[in-house]
Write an enzyme that holds these catalytic residues in place. Structure first.
Site, short mmCIF file in Angstrom:
data_model
loop_
_atom_site.label_atom_id
_atom_site.label_comp_id
_atom_site.label_asym_id
_atom_site.label_seq_id
_atom_site.Cartn_x
_atom_site.Cartn_y
_atom_site.Cartn_z
N CYS A 135 41.65 63.65 56.98
CA CYS A 135 41.93 64.87 57.74
C CYS A 135 42.79 64.44 58.92
CB CYS A 135 40.64 65.53 58.23
SG CYS A 135 40.93 66.95 59.32
N GLU A 190 46.40 69.96 54.41
CA GLU A 190 46.58 68.76 53.60
C GLU A 190 47.88 68.90 52.82
OE1 GLU A 190 46.30 65.51 53.39
OE2 GLU A 190 44.15 65.82 53.64
#
Length: 271
Positions: A2, A114
Site C-alpha cells: 500500500c 493500486e
C-alpha cells in the site's frame, strides 16, 4: 503493498465512528485524496493521556507521519521505506515487533490505490520493446461505502540533536500492515479488468472489520497468536475496485476527482 490511499472523512465523523474519547482540534488535517508516504495521517489508538493521573488507556484520534521510524533508529532517513509491514512477519521483524505487541492503531481511509500493468511484458519483449507500459491505477474501497479501517502500527522516535522541549524533538510515525490480496471475486467488479484484488496486485492492506476494532486497539492484548488472528484476511467479497485516471500517479494532484470511476481503463500507451 500500500503506497497511496485516500482519507477524506472529517475528524468529527471519525471520532463518532470509532468512539474516540479524546481529539485535539489543533491536529485537524485537510481531506486528502492522494495520501503518500511521509505525509501526516489520522490514526485511532489507545494509550494513557500524557501527564494524566489516571493511567487507563484512552481512545484517541491522533496525527502521525506515514513511514515508521523505529525507536532505536539513529536517523529517520528510512521512514519512506517503512510504510508497510507484512502481516506474516510483523511479530518477528525488529523494526515492527515491539510496536506490534504494544502500539497498534487503525488508519482510517476511504480506500487505497493500486496500479496494474495492462500489457504482458512477454509480449513487449517479443515486440522488441524495452520500456514498461503505463500502469492503470485502480481505487479499491469497501463495496458498502463504509470506512476502510487499515490495521497499523505506530512508534515514537526521539531526535537526539534537538533539546527536550523542542516541538520537533519527538516523531510519531506509523506503518500499514499488509497481507496477501484476496483471490475471491470482488463484490463489484469493473466491466473490463480484474475480477479479484489479486489480479491487480499480490498484496493489500489488512482490513479490520468493526468486530475486530476493540481487540486490535487494546494495549493489554499481548498474546501473539491472538493478535495474528486479528490481522488474518476477513471474509472475501467485501470490496470493489474500479479504474481511475492516471492523474493520481502524480502526488501533486489532489482532489475528489481522483476517485471518479472511469468507464474503462485508460489506453496503456508506452512512455
Amino acid at each position: 503493498m500500500c503506497g497511496r490511499y485516500a482519507a477524506s472523512r472529517r475528524p468529527e465523523d471519525l471520532t463518532g465512528l470509532f468512539q474516540v474519547e479524546r481529539w485535539d482540534p489543533d491536529e485537524t488535517l485537510a481531506p486528502d485524496w492522494n495520501v503518500a508516504p511521509t505525509k501526516e495521517v489520522y490514526a485511532v489508538l489507545e494509550r494513557p493521556l500524557k501527564d494524566a493521573a489516571d493511567r487507563r488507556p484512552v481512545r484517541q484520534l491522533r496525527t502521525l507521519k506515514w513511514g515508521l521510524v523505529p525507536s532505536w533508529a539513529k536517523t529517520p532517513e528510512g521512514a519512506a521505506r517503512m510504510i508497510n509491514a507484512r502481516a506474516e512477519t510483523v511479530h518477528e521483524k525488529p523494526s515492527f515487533r515491539k510496536a506490534f505487541f504494544q502500539r497498534r492503531c487503525i488508519l482510517p481511509a476511504d480506500g487505497y490505490y493500486e496500479w496494474m500493468t495492462g500489457a504482458d511484458e512477454r509480449q513487449l519483449e517479443e515486440a522488441g520493446k524495452k520500456k514498461r507500459p503505463r500502469k492503470q491505477p485502480y481505487f479499491v474501497t469497501p463495496a458498502d461505502g463504509s470506512v476502510f479501517a487499515m490495521a497499523g502500527l505506530y512508534e515514537f522516535w526521539r531526535d537526539a540533536t534537538l533539546p527536550p522541549g523542542h516541538p520537533q524533538a519527538w516523531w510519531a510515525t506509523c506503518s500499514v500492515i499488509t497481507t496477501e490480496a484476496e483471490t475471491t471475486p470482488l463484490a463489484v467488479a469493473p466491466a473490463e479488468g480484474p475480477s479479484a484484488l489479486a489480479d491487480i496486485h499480490p498484496r493489500m492492506p489488512v482490513m479490520l472489520t468493526p468486530d475486530r476494532w476493540d481487540a486490535w486497539l487494546d494495549p493489554a492484548r499481548t498474546d501473539g497468536e491472538e493478535l495474528l488472528a486479528l490481522v488474518a484476511p476477513p471474509e472475501g467479497g467485501l470490496m470493489r475496485a474500479y479504474p481511475v485516471a492516471t492523474a493520481v500517479s502524480n502526488v501533486r494532484n489532489n482532489g475528489p476527482e481522483l476517485q471518479e470511476e472511469l468507464a474503462a481503463p485508460e489506453e496503456t500507451t508506452l512512455f
